[in-house]
Design a protein around this motif. Structure first.
Motif, short mmCIF file in Angstrom:
data_model
loop_
_atom_site.label_atom_id
_atom_site.label_comp_id
_atom_site.label_asym_id
_atom_site.label_seq_id
_atom_site.Cartn_x
_atom_site.Cartn_y
_atom_site.Cartn_z
N PRO A 45 0.83 -1.20 0.00
CA PRO A 45 0.00 0.00 0.00
C PRO A 45 0.87 1.26 0.00
N GLY A 46 0.49 2.23 -0.83
CA GLY A 46 1.20 3.51 -0.89
C GLY A 46 0.34 4.61 -0.31
N ALA A 47 -0.75 4.24 0.33
CA ALA A 47 -1.66 5.17 0.99
C ALA A 47 -2.27 4.39 2.15
N VAL A 48 -2.46 5.03 3.30
CA VAL A 48 -3.00 4.25 4.42
C VAL A 48 -4.36 3.67 4.07
N HIS A 49 -5.10 4.35 3.23
CA HIS A 49 -6.41 3.88 2.80
C HIS A 49 -6.35 2.53 2.10
N ASP A 50 -5.23 2.25 1.45
CA ASP A 50 -5.12 1.05 0.62
C ASP A 50 -4.56 -0.17 1.36
N ALA A 51 -4.23 -0.02 2.63
CA ALA A 51 -3.50 -1.08 3.33
C ALA A 51 -4.36 -2.30 3.64
N SER A 52 -3.71 -3.45 3.74
CA SER A 52 -4.33 -4.72 4.18
C SER A 52 -5.51 -5.12 3.31
N ASP A 53 -5.45 -4.84 2.02
CA ASP A 53 -6.57 -5.18 1.14
C ASP A 53 -6.27 -6.46 0.35
N SER A 54 -7.21 -6.85 -0.48
CA SER A 54 -7.09 -8.13 -1.19
C SER A 54 -5.88 -8.16 -2.12
N MET A 55 -5.54 -7.01 -2.69
CA MET A 55 -4.39 -6.97 -3.61
C MET A 55 -3.11 -7.28 -2.83
N GLN A 56 -2.96 -6.63 -1.69
CA GLN A 56 -1.76 -6.84 -0.87
C GLN A 56 -1.67 -8.27 -0.34
N ILE A 57 -2.78 -8.75 0.21
CA ILE A 57 -2.72 -10.05 0.90
C ILE A 57 -2.66 -11.21 -0.10
N SER A 58 -3.32 -11.04 -1.25
CA SER A 58 -3.25 -12.14 -2.23
C SER A 58 -1.82 -12.25 -2.78
N GLU A 59 -1.11 -11.13 -2.92
CA GLU A 59 0.29 -11.20 -3.35
C GLU A 59 1.14 -11.88 -2.26
N LEU A 60 0.83 -11.55 -1.01
CA LEU A 60 1.61 -12.14 0.10
C LEU A 60 1.46 -13.66 0.12
N GLY A 93 5.32 -0.09 3.74
CA GLY A 93 4.33 0.54 2.88
C GLY A 93 3.68 1.63 3.74
N HIS A 94 2.52 2.09 3.36
CA HIS A 94 1.75 3.04 4.18
C HIS A 94 0.69 2.22 4.93
N MET A 95 0.56 2.46 6.21
CA MET A 95 -0.35 1.62 7.00
C MET A 95 -0.65 2.27 8.35
N ARG A 96 -1.91 2.22 8.75
CA ARG A 96 -2.27 2.76 10.06
C ARG A 96 -1.66 1.91 11.18
N ILE A 97 -1.37 2.55 12.29
CA ILE A 97 -0.73 1.87 13.41
C ILE A 97 -1.48 0.61 13.82
N ASP A 98 -2.81 0.68 13.85
CA ASP A 98 -3.56 -0.46 14.38
C ASP A 98 -3.57 -1.67 13.45
N GLU A 99 -3.02 -1.53 12.24
CA GLU A 99 -2.97 -2.67 11.32
C GLU A 99 -1.60 -3.35 11.29
N ILE A 100 -0.62 -2.74 11.92
CA ILE A 100 0.76 -3.21 11.73
C ILE A 100 0.99 -4.60 12.33
N ALA A 101 0.60 -4.78 13.60
CA ALA A 101 0.89 -6.07 14.25
C ALA A 101 0.25 -7.23 13.49
N ALA A 102 -0.98 -7.04 13.03
CA ALA A 102 -1.66 -8.10 12.28
C ALA A 102 -0.91 -8.42 10.99
N ASN A 103 -0.37 -7.40 10.35
CA ASN A 103 0.40 -7.63 9.13
C ASN A 103 1.69 -8.40 9.39
N MET A 104 2.32 -8.14 10.52
CA MET A 104 3.55 -8.87 10.85
C MET A 104 3.23 -10.34 11.07
N LEU A 105 2.14 -10.56 11.81
CA LEU A 105 1.72 -11.93 12.07
C LEU A 105 1.40 -12.68 10.77
N LEU A 106 0.65 -12.03 9.90
CA LEU A 106 0.27 -12.65 8.63
C LEU A 106 1.49 -13.03 7.81
#
Lengths: 425, 425
Positions: A226-241, A264-277
């Motif tokens: 994501p290059g904007a916090v709005h775009d973080a943790s979406d299907s595009m990002q996670i399907s690539e992961l 990338g760009h990401m709100r604080i409350d989404e970061i830990a979940a992304n690390m886990l994923l």
């Protein structure tokens, strides 16, 4: 044989010994982690001057410094100075992101020059092969990788995960900024024009052959970060992961070391979940994060937005932080931007090491606080992450009483408390 | 009648209307929060120029800017410029921490001058009453508070929680830096020398009478805040917090508004637990944090160590961030330090507002990212948290193609992706 293949066989290499010493763990312990894939040790056979570092779970957080010329700023000497500054300020890696002209002579000079790990993004050469993008063949893409591998690059960013299936998420995801990865956008445009599958994905076995020959560590790129916090943790990002996780297994089975790139760009409350994923989907591969920048609104200060995100990310499991300079989103950084970026990133990495309870990480803080408690200014400056800036500040603002500082003067709480402390002892 | 007493009676004041408008909520909703004590609205009857802000749960995170002269830097004009800068850069409060000489004329000037909330630490006047510390009486301490209240101070830091019982934890806690709070150290030394109980604790009813008269919000100070990461979350800190929670109830029952001050230096992994503890032990009183600084080792860059901690703290429930400048631990900040400190703190506050999902907070980021996606440089600079720095950066490094920047030039991923995006539409 790559470090991974040797580790699997129980062979302890010189590089493992050197890297283990830096972590204050045994080479055997490090080899175990490399064998299981939770740690990588990027060390191209042709990077003779390398002083190796290991990256991954349980180790200190590492930082990378981007450099390299652009079309508008083709000053190679300045870029070598950035590499020297990175070494002086105790970064662990540099990435040569030169994206214009004939990149090879500088890349070779850099690898000959620096003892830091060197990374590159081979696909940045796509526009410099004398062909238009649609004319590039799959062999051309593999050739870029091969050239970088031969030159001695320790790790390469390869956007092998942005497949046709992943790209199909672009429309429904409806992002503000669909692809902000430079390399990822090259691959996506080529796929879009030619109608073909991602050339690195389609030819992953050949990719692995090249990496095996030189022991290049794959840094599987997140073209869909994501290059904007709005775009973080979406299907595009996670399907690539998910695709990157599948490629991780293939690479490891072949004996190629792998780490994964992240937001990338990401709100604080989404970061830990992304690390886990990432750790789950990519089988504990080391995570190399490009930020995360926790807000989009602070150009000129993105070393701070990313220090916040990087510290949280690393405290939650990220292993390797790509620095971000104040110049991000605005221009190619100059030397002072690079310095600010490295320091912010080192702060984030160290703060995360404290949070992760990396053994011994807090000794530095203890020593600094003991020096503070003793009002020992010489020691405080010696221990400072950057002695230069606070040293200059103090010179410019000397108090009448040299024991204290000009913030508090005779109101110094340390002085006062030391008086009580003595009585309590 | 204080804002709290009026809120309890269901009276909607002018200040509530103004503060509610800034939060885009109804004045009635705000009054409910003030009545229950989860929000404060610091507004001294004698601060005529005040443009009020509310602080607390569910609202945007606020930031405070410290200023004030010291013994070594007695330049009052510079300190007024800091207040102006705070207002220009959209801070919400200033604290006058002048700690030398006759503080009253400047304090009155400042309150007459600024529309921001003004806070002070009355006990900083302890050494300027013409008496030695041991000679000060309880009435002297109450007199300092009374003077500040009369002058129109909206909130005062009062170290009423460092009681004899709390101080008894100092020896077993065995901190590296026992007390780093300037005001707290004054009280502790006075208690140590005279053998008496904390004068504000022992005379809390009189404290409340003064606050009631002028509607001064109590900011109950954490004299035992950790000043080294090693010292965080220990018995000294938490036992003081328990006392502050008890005082919170007393103050609220009397109709006095209360917020709580918090750490300090603290590792990242301890921050969320500390936010929770404060909300529990202090009955959801707003939490005003002084950092937290997530490592001790970066003097010269403590605006960054505290932006990391402040963002995490606010994302985990802190309501009000005290800025920290690059000069922290080294000298009294100059104007450029103040600017750096405010920006870092605003980044932390906004990043936390995104994480807390404060309604509407993400509109700013969306607009910025839309401008980026359109390569609309004019709009990007207009929207920037600080337009000045990135504007200057871009002027100094203009690309040949004005649509892009000198980082990527023709490799611009936004340009490239927009081409694909058009086709996908």
């Amino acid at each position: 044989m790559t470090q991974l293949i040797q580790a699997k066989k129980g062979i302890i290499t010189e590089q493992m010994k050197k890297a283990a010493k830096k972590e204050k763990i045994s080479a055997e312990k490090l080899a175990e982690k490399i064998a299981e894939g939770s740690v990588v040790l990027p060390a191209n056979k042709n990077h003779k001057k390398l002083s190796p570092y290991a990256i991954g779970a349980g180790l200190t957080t590492k930082i990378n410094v981007n450099l390299g010329i652009s079309e508008d700023c083709p000053n190679y000497e300045l870029e070598i100075k950035k590499a020297d500054l990175a070494e002086k300020l105790k970064a662990h890696a540099v990435m040569d992101l030169s994206c214009s002209g004939d990149t090879r002579p500088f890349r070779r000079n850099l690898i000959e020059h620096t003892s830091l790990m060197v990374g590159t993004v081979p696909v940045y050469d796509a526009e410099n092969l004398g062909k238009e993008l649609p004319e590039l063949t799959e062999e051309d893409f593999l050739g870029m990788l091969k050239t970088h591998a031969e030159d001695g690059v320790d790790f390469v960013t390869l956007h092998a995960g942005i497949t046709k299936n992943v790209l199909a998420h672009m429309k429904p995801a409806d992002r503000i900024m669909p692809i902000v990865s430079r390399g990822g956008a090259v691959i996506a445009e080529w796929m879009d024009i030619t109608g073909k599958e991602n050339p690195f994905f389609a030819n992953f076995d050949k990719v692995l052959d090249i990496c095996l020959e030189y022991d290049v560590t794959l840094s599987l790129g997140d073209a869909c970060r994501p290059g904007a916090v709005h775009d973080a943790s979406d299907s595009m990002q996670i399907s690539e992961l998910i695709v990157l996780g599948e490629l991780t297994k293939k690479a490891r089975d072949a004996g190629v070391q792998v780490m994964i790139e992240g937001p990338g760009h990401m709100r604080i409350d989404e970061i830990a979940a992304n690390m886990l994923l990432e750790k789950k989907l990519c089988h504990n591969a080391p995570f190399y994060v490009l930020g995360p920048l926790v807000t989009d609104v602070a150009p000129g200060y993105d070393h701070i937005t990313s220090a916040i995100g990087g510290a949280i990310a690393a405290a939650s499991g990220a292993d390797f932080l790509c620095y971000v300079t104040p110049a991000e989103h605005v221009k190619l950084p100059d030397l002072s931007d690079v310095k600010e970026g490295i320091i912010a990133s080192r702060i984030a990495a160290h703060a995360a090491d404290l949070a992760k309870h990396v053994p011994g990480a807090d000794n530095w803080d203890k020593e600094m606080s003991i020096a503070r408690s003793n009002l020992d200014w010489k020691k405080m400056l010696e221990l400072a992450l950057d002695p230069e800036k606070p040293g200059k500040m103090r010179e410019e603002s000397m108090p009448r009483d040299p024991a204290v500082c000009t913030m508090c003067g005779k109101m110094c709480s340390v002085n006062r408390t030391n008086r009580i402390k003595e009585k309590i002892k």
